[in-house]
Design a protein around this motif. Structure first.
Motif, PDB file in Angstrom:
ATOM      1  N   ARG A 180       0.811  -1.214   0.000  1.00  0.00           N
ATOM      2  CA  ARG A 180       0.000   0.000   0.000  1.00  0.00           C
ATOM      3  C   ARG A 180       0.851   1.274   0.000  1.00  0.00           C
ATOM      4  O   ARG A 180       0.413   2.327  -0.463  1.00  0.00           O
ATOM      5  CB  ARG A 180      -0.938  -0.007   1.205  1.00  0.00           C
ATOM      6  CG  ARG A 180      -0.239  -0.084   2.531  1.00  0.00           C
ATOM      7  CD  ARG A 180      -1.203  -0.327   3.704  1.00  0.00           C
ATOM      8  NE  ARG A 180      -2.225   0.700   3.778  1.00  0.00           N
ATOM      9  CZ  ARG A 180      -3.487   0.534   3.396  1.00  0.00           C
ATOM     10  NH1 ARG A 180      -3.879  -0.632   2.906  1.00  0.00           N
ATOM     11  NH2 ARG A 180      -4.353   1.502   3.507  1.00  0.00           N
ATOM     12  N   SER A 181       2.080   1.196   0.514  1.00  0.00           N
ATOM     13  CA  SER A 181       2.952   2.369   0.570  1.00  0.00           C
ATOM     14  C   SER A 181       3.916   2.454  -0.599  1.00  0.00           C
ATOM     15  O   SER A 181       4.744   3.359  -0.652  1.00  0.00           O
ATOM     16  CB  SER A 181       3.734   2.352   1.890  1.00  0.00           C
ATOM     17  OG  SER A 181       4.610   1.237   1.933  1.00  0.00           O
ATOM     18  N   ASP A 246      -0.103  -4.715   3.332  1.00  0.00           N
ATOM     19  CA  ASP A 246       0.857  -3.998   4.154  1.00  0.00           C
ATOM     20  C   ASP A 246       2.004  -4.951   4.486  1.00  0.00           C
ATOM     21  O   ASP A 246       1.775  -6.030   5.050  1.00  0.00           O
ATOM     22  CB  ASP A 246       0.179  -3.508   5.434  1.00  0.00           C
ATOM     23  CG  ASP A 246       1.099  -2.673   6.304  1.00  0.00           C
ATOM     24  OD1 ASP A 246       1.997  -3.263   6.945  1.00  0.00           O
ATOM     25  OD2 ASP A 246       0.914  -1.444   6.353  1.00  0.00           O
TER      26      ASP A 246
END
Length: 542
Positions: A180-181, A246
């Motif tokens: 997600r990042s 994540d």
């Protein structure tokens, strides 16, 4: 622990018998229990009944085939050697691993042959899942036994003496998938990622491509294409694909299963409560079937969250109402609690926190026969078609075929089916009041239609799940910070197989669900997995 000990259907195999016209659904019994039902026409005499031994033989054939026991499957047919050879060649030649075969409706032909429909999910290594429907004819032999009438077409409708299948692969350069990042994901961060990364890339059109072709057995000429995998045009070279996963949660999820599941088959899903984005999907073992997303399990007493919602929505019970919890309750068959526990004069809250089966079953007449499924679909999205970004099973809550089945449905048994994905979503909906379709890719479209739970019901569900942690069957999570709420579950899978252990839990903005196959009880097997996970990741994702 005090969860369900009522028999549930075998995983990944369930089926329904339907009646025509205005007649209600006929009773069905799942995997390993035999079934006996009849179909009626709206006018005229009844059709012959479906013999339970025929259905049992068909289900056993599917179980042996799915389990890789070609010799056993062949022995259940009228041509053991041919069947054994064909089944082995079919799966090996097409690089199929861990097939999922689900029996469906049964009927009786004019000549007495019992026809059982089934759906096939055939995972082709590195490409995707080939899905199709077929049917199994079962005939009574001269000695009175029922056997599968062997024919190539039962393996696949287009497999014949003149045509066979061939797998063609077209390799492509692997496309990176990020969390997600934007951090690149790899199997080193979590073993469960390896098959999923391939699937995510494949769904985005960036993964390997291939096809299952139908060819003439003599000329080898291609006569048709049964399935295609991948897209002709996918992500541009060097372009990465972002997921909702994540890295920290994924690594912790895999580690939690490895450390606490005791080597048993198990699965875990963690997702965000506020938007349904999946943070982690872990499976043990990693290879083969993705039980976390596509498994078909009886959810056991974790389902009492939905049952409780139905009761509260209809004003059928209040948390402080007295609902007696006896050792036994007979509704067509005897139901009881784990270790035959009892709580005379218990409140409904006590029934929830100690997971009393008999107390919940005693309230069955306070909701309609279809109400449990209606509530599950309307408020929790269960049974609707989800668009997660990977293949999923999105739950099933059939209308009960009788009072015994309705009693079982109240405690997450009978024909109620789910998996860690659906039950993590149930916990998230109970905590927030609104269903958010789980997703693993940000661009997955939500086509479901649901209604928010009333605020009062949400408040009551949160309180019940919290007390289950502080003073109930999930007390193994009681010393964790963060106002953890939970519901444990124990689901039987057969008369001789050990129970599956379940737990769903919420903390902050995260909901988690775990199933441990053969874990006996949720409190002893699944709760330690969640505890390990939440200790490893003490903060919510950003």
């Amino acid at each position: 622990m005090h969860e369900s000990e009522h028999p549930a259907p075998a995983r990944r195999r369930h089926w329904r018998l339907l009646r025509a016209a205005a007649v209600a659904a006929a009773a069905a019994t799942i995997a390993g229990v035999g079934a006996y039902a009849a179909e009626w026409r709206p006018f005229g005499p009844a059709r012959p009944a479906v013999h339970p031994d025929a259905v049992a033989q068909a289900e056993a054939f599917l179980a042996d085939w799915a389990g890789g026991r070609a010799e056993g499957a062949g022995a259940r047919t009228t041509s053991p050697d041919r069947a054994q050879t064909t089944l082995r060649n079919f799966t090996a030649g097409l690089d199929i691993t861990a097939p999922s075969l689900t029996a469906g409706a049964a009927s009786v032909a004019k000549d007495g042959t019992v026809i059982i429909a089934f759906s096939a999910q055939m995972p082709v290594t590195g490409l995707g899942t080939w899905s199709y429907d077929s049917q199994i004819p079962v005939r009574r032999q001269q000695d009175g036994a029922w056997k599968v009438a062997w024919d190539l077409s039962l393996v696949h409708p287009n497999l014949s003496s003149t045509e066979k299948f061939r797998l063609q692969r077209q390799s492509t350069e692997a496309t990176p998938v990020t969390d997600r990042s934007g951090k690149p994901l790899s199997a080193t961060a979590g073993p469960s990622l390896k098959p999923m990364l391939t699937q995510i890339a494949h769904r985005a059109g960036a993964g390997p491509r291939g096809a299952i072709e139908r060819i003439n057995r003599v000329s080898e000429e291609v006569t048709g294409v049964e399935a295609r995998f991948g897209k002709e045009e996918g992500a541009a070279a060097g372009q990465s694909i972002r997921s909702t996963l994540d890295s920290t949660w994924q690594a912790a999820a895999d580690q939690a299963l490895a450390a606490t599941a005791g080597g048993r088959d198990a699965a875990l899903v963690a997702l965000r409560i506020d938007n349904g984005e999946i943070l982690a999907v872990a499976n043990s073992p990693v290879a083969g079937f993705n039980r976390a997303l596509s498994g078909t399990y009886a959810p056991g007493s974790t389902w009492k969250i939905v049952t409780t919602s139905a009761l509260l929505l209809g004003g059928a019970v209040k948390p402080g109402d007295i609902v007696d919890c006896p050792k036994y309750l007979t509704v067509g068959k005897q139901f009881h609690n784990v270790e035959t526990s009892e709580f005379p004069g218990a409140t409904f809250t006590k029934n929830f926190t100690e997971s009393c089966n008999t107390g919940f079953i005693s309230l069955r007449d306070k909701i309609g026969d279809s109400e449990l499924g209606d509530v599950a679909a309307k408020y929790f999205g269960i049974g609707q078609k989800w668009n997660v970004g990977l293949p999923t099973f999105d739950g099933s809550v059939p209308v009960p075929g009788g009072q015994t089945e309705k009693a079982a449905s109240m405690i997450g048994q009978g024909r109620v089916l789910g998996n860690p994905l659906t039950m993590a979503s149930v916990a998230a909906t109970a905590a927030s009041g609104s269903f958010h379709q789980p997703t693993i890719t940000p661009d997955a479209q939500d086509k479901t239609t649901t209604t928010a739970l009333p605020a009062k019901v949400v408040t009551q569900l949160r309180a019940l799940m919290r007390v289950t942690v502080t003073d109930g069957t999930a007390r193994g999570l009681a010393d964790l910070p963060g106002n953890v709420g939970a519901k444990t579950g124990t689901a039987e899978v057969g008369e001789s197989a050990p129970n599956n252990g379940w737990v769903v839990a919420t903390r902050g903005n995260v909901a988690v669900a775990v199933v441990v196959e053969g874990g006996i009880t949720g409190g002893s097997s699944a709760v330690p997995v969640v505890r390990h996970l939440l200790q490893a990741v003490p903060h919510d994702p950003s």
